[in-house]
Motif scaffolding. Sequence first.
Motif, mmCIF file in Angstrom:
data_model
loop_
_atom_site.group_PDB
_atom_site.id
_atom_site.type_symbol
_atom_site.label_atom_id
_atom_site.label_comp_id
_atom_site.label_asym_id
_atom_site.label_seq_id
_atom_site.Cartn_x
_atom_site.Cartn_y
_atom_site.Cartn_z
ATOM 1 N N MET A 218 -15.525 -13.002 -3.190
ATOM 2 C CA MET A 218 -16.496 -12.325 -2.257
ATOM 3 C C MET A 218 -17.489 -11.657 -3.187
ATOM 4 N N GLY A 219 -17.379 -11.651 -4.522
ATOM 5 C CA GLY A 219 -18.402 -10.959 -5.261
ATOM 6 C C GLY A 219 -18.388 -9.489 -5.558
ATOM 7 N N LEU A 220 -17.338 -8.948 -4.885
ATOM 8 C CA LEU A 220 -17.393 -7.410 -4.706
ATOM 9 C C LEU A 220 -17.079 -6.755 -6.145
ATOM 10 N N HIS A 221 -16.756 -7.372 -7.004
ATOM 11 C CA HIS A 221 -16.466 -6.832 -8.439
ATOM 12 C C HIS A 221 -17.752 -6.763 -9.132
ATOM 13 N N GLU A 222 -18.932 -7.470 -8.561
ATOM 14 C CA GLU A 222 -20.191 -7.198 -9.178
ATOM 15 C C GLU A 222 -21.115 -6.064 -8.493
ATOM 16 N N GLN A 223 -20.422 -5.752 -7.378
ATOM 17 C CA GLN A 223 -21.346 -4.508 -6.534
ATOM 18 C C GLN A 223 -20.547 -3.208 -6.681
ATOM 19 N N VAL A 224 -19.436 -3.289 -7.275
ATOM 20 C CA VAL A 224 -18.848 -1.990 -7.284
ATOM 21 C C VAL A 224 -17.487 -1.866 -8.456
ATOM 22 N N TYR A 225 -17.366 -0.909 -9.061
ATOM 23 C CA TYR A 225 -16.565 -0.676 -10.100
ATOM 24 C C TYR A 225 -15.156 -0.417 -9.458
ATOM 25 N N ILE A 226 -14.537 -1.227 -9.883
ATOM 26 C CA ILE A 226 -12.903 -1.133 -9.442
ATOM 27 C C ILE A 226 -11.915 -0.574 -10.461
ATOM 28 N N LEU A 227 -11.401 0.676 -10.367
ATOM 29 C CA LEU A 227 -10.537 1.179 -11.191
ATOM 30 C C LEU A 227 -8.943 1.001 -10.488
ATOM 31 N N ALA A 228 -8.138 0.252 -11.072
ATOM 32 C CA ALA A 228 -6.838 0.114 -10.511
ATOM 33 C C ALA A 228 -5.794 1.297 -10.551
ATOM 34 N N GLY A 229 -5.295 1.579 -9.584
ATOM 35 C CA GLY A 229 -4.408 2.816 -9.514
ATOM 36 C C GLY A 229 -2.979 2.506 -10.230
ATOM 37 N N VAL A 230 -2.777 3.372 -11.097
ATOM 38 C CA VAL A 230 -1.263 3.196 -11.923
ATOM 39 C C VAL A 230 -0.781 4.349 -11.856
ATOM 40 N N GLY A 231 0.489 4.551 -11.962
ATOM 41 C CA GLY A 231 1.281 5.875 -12.275
ATOM 42 C C GLY A 231 2.680 5.611 -12.773
ATOM 43 N N PRO A 232 2.946 6.676 -13.456
ATOM 44 C CA PRO A 232 4.429 6.647 -14.008
ATOM 45 C C PRO A 232 5.429 6.949 -13.132
ATOM 46 N N LEU A 233 6.415 6.181 -13.125
ATOM 47 C CA LEU A 233 7.576 6.230 -12.356
ATOM 48 C C LEU A 233 8.427 7.220 -12.870
ATOM 49 N N LYS A 234 9.095 8.306 -12.303
ATOM 50 C CA LYS A 234 10.075 9.356 -12.875
ATOM 51 C C LYS A 234 11.574 9.189 -12.780
ATOM 52 N N SER A 235 11.869 8.206 -11.908
ATOM 53 C CA SER A 235 13.205 8.234 -11.709
ATOM 54 C C SER A 235 13.586 6.710 -11.042
ATOM 55 N N PRO A 236 14.567 6.200 -11.022
ATOM 56 C CA PRO A 236 14.973 5.095 -9.936
ATOM 57 C C PRO A 236 14.614 5.357 -8.690
ATOM 58 N N ALA A 237 15.155 6.877 -8.276
ATOM 59 C CA ALA A 237 15.218 7.260 -6.887
ATOM 60 C C ALA A 237 13.705 7.276 -6.457
ATOM 61 N N MET A 238 12.774 7.619 -7.236
ATOM 62 C CA MET A 238 11.300 7.853 -7.042
ATOM 63 C C MET A 238 10.813 6.203 -6.753
ATOM 64 N N ALA A 239 11.235 5.353 -7.709
ATOM 65 C CA ALA A 239 10.916 4.081 -7.445
ATOM 66 C C ALA A 239 11.378 3.325 -6.133
ATOM 67 N N ARG A 240 12.683 3.700 -5.677
ATOM 68 C CA ARG A 240 12.993 2.835 -4.512
ATOM 69 C C ARG A 240 12.380 3.580 -3.264
ATOM 70 N N TYR A 241 12.095 4.829 -3.398
ATOM 71 C CA TYR A 241 11.656 5.771 -2.384
ATOM 72 C C TYR A 241 10.155 4.883 -1.995
ATOM 73 N N MET A 242 9.282 4.986 -3.185
ATOM 74 C CA MET A 242 8.128 4.254 -2.950
ATOM 75 C C MET A 242 8.194 2.896 -2.410
ATOM 76 N N LYS A 243 9.034 2.213 -2.804
ATOM 77 C CA LYS A 243 9.118 0.737 -2.341
ATOM 78 C C LYS A 243 9.654 0.760 -0.895
ATOM 79 N N ASP A 244 10.224 1.709 -0.499
ATOM 80 C CA ASP A 244 11.140 1.539 0.923
ATOM 81 C C ASP A 244 10.346 2.324 1.978
ATOM 82 N N SER A 245 9.753 3.657 1.502
ATOM 83 C CA SER A 245 9.201 4.330 2.359
ATOM 84 C C SER A 245 7.718 4.588 2.353
ATOM 85 N N VAL A 246 7.001 4.253 1.268
ATOM 86 C CA VAL A 246 5.463 4.563 1.475
ATOM 87 C C VAL A 246 4.760 3.232 1.691
ATOM 88 N N PRO A 247 3.953 3.208 2.819
ATOM 89 C CA PRO A 247 3.171 2.261 3.210
ATOM 90 C C PRO A 247 2.177 1.739 2.193
#
Lengths: 347, 67, 227
Positions: A218-247
């Motif tokens: 769609m050519g959007l990357h040439e019209q806007v700067y896209i910063l990918a969101g990343v974040g460190p997992l803190k625990s397996p529970a946090m990873a599972r919570y994110m997977k199961d409960s965060v839309p």
Amino acid sequence: MAAQPSSNGYLVGSNLERVLRAGHFAVTAELGPPQSADGDVIRKKAALLKGCCDAVNITDNQTAIVRMSSIGAGAIVVQEGLEPVIQMTCRDRNRLAIQSDLLGAYALGMRNVLCLSGDHQSFGNHPSAKNVFDLDSIQLVQMVAAMRDAKVFQCGEPFKGQEPRFFVGAAAAPFAAPVEFRPYRLAKKVKAGANFIQTQLIYDIPAFKAFMEKVRQMGLHEQVYILAGVGPLKSPAMARYMKDSVPGLWVPDEFIERMEAAGAPWADIPKDQLSKEDKKARADAWKQEGICICIELIQQVREIEGVAGVHIMAIEWEEAVRPIVEGAGLLPRPDVSAAPAQEAHHD
Amino acid sequence: MTNSTPLNLIAYCCEHCAYAAADLAGGLRLQYPPEVKIVQIPCTGRIDVLAVLHAFEAGADGVLTAG
Amino acid sequence: MIVAEQKSLDEMKSLIGEAQKVLVVGCGTCVTVCFAGGAREAAIVAASLRMATRLDGNAKAVTDVTVQRQCEWEYLDEIAEQVRAADVVLSLGCGIGVQAIAEHFPQAWVVPGLNTGFLGLPTEQGIWAERCAACGDCLLGRTGGICPIARCSKSLLNGPCGGSEGGHCEVNPDIPCAWQLIYDRLNSLGKLDLLLEIQPPKNWKAARDGGPRKIVREDLRLRAEEE
């Protein structure tokens, strides 16, 4: 960094804009204000982030929990020599309040705004509050861009003096439903005037690649700067919570397994027999693995065409940002204070 | 169970079955407790909350529907 | 229809207070079909109040009457005598009915027996769902006949937000995501291009935010000399 209107070729001349315009791989981080009036919390967090990112997002009552205001905390961040990205949600303010707050933010030296709808108040600590949502995030982008470019309030009236000039950001949730519509909604944000995009946390690289492929088509990357969101997992529970409960968050099982493996030395000890030292050692091992995964994610998103940087969301764990940025080979951050504007990317 | 005043029970009986059965019981000279007052209704489908409330309001100790 | 539900008997009793002669007024329109305040409900509430107050040792005289529509003066005229004779009127109408009785009978003490919920419809037996927010500026023509003002938790005009998951809203899995519904419907109708337009900020002045609203139809008004 007080930019006079476009005199130097920049839209606003913020550090973030300069870094992106110079073609550097940008790094932004997140700073969560305290649930108190203690400015030292901001100063301490700013010290952790200084030098390892190009700008720092100050969240706006995130998860609808009342915290020090984004602009108030942002003013301290400016004093500390960092550049804030003011997060502005539509949940708590109507168009009058947003505009007046932005006038104040500009006067206090802030130059970047991230425009968000905001988490619904039912998730926060004042669930009975009336929400506002007078504007939505896309309308907010339009308004902030028009304040800068058309020099008018949302009602169309001109400013009586200096207009607020912000580098306008918006969010993207590539994996929220309906997934196939997300690139088009991103396109609406670009059309509305977004200059940069910070995405929701990315863990599923193949899925993000597919999203970015559509974005490139769609050519959007040439019209806007896209910063990918990343974040460190803190625990397996946090990873599972994110997977199961965060839309809108897709966490591959591979990462959950790696987090579990990091805690394996302690896995066979019954819960009630884990000593305080054991727990600390296990938490450290998890965090180390979480940082490792985050570094790998940065390296992988960096390879994707159209990704202009990363936005590191280490929620209430600002200490993790420096090792992540360092591990990803993104230190030192470029000094672009004297850089002339490159060929116009947006105009 | 003992009670100083006699019980007062209302039985809403469908005319096609329960009421007919009570009629037959009478024909056979079978005894049933005198506290039960039978009210003939066309069908138990006719019973609603209001019919039950009215019985209680009029002093019933219990309501029986049969059909 | 306007969808409402009954207050608890305890709350009704407390609203009635010390009044001895109570007139329960049902309404024969919306609240009849949502089983909250029709003739049957009015009779049940009246019987329940009679028994409850008798058990409390202070039997009140509770009668009931139901009008076709509490929200029109002409139907209220029919019960003027009963209202006059009552110490308190317990309206089982929606909030409009309660106010209509209060407005039409300045001397009457009127209390509500219902909580008025929303403008909606029965989706199945025993379940009613909100459909319209009466915002005063209908946009259903742009959204495939599905209202994001009433049905999106954030009332977004350019949704869906990031909280749409598996067809439902993150606020509550029982809430379908209005924007997923809109997307699916426009997709099936081949009209997804409608979603590519940025919807501008809504004029909320037409909604309640602009103050209490009124519609004047000069063509229908009686001229002064005809009144």
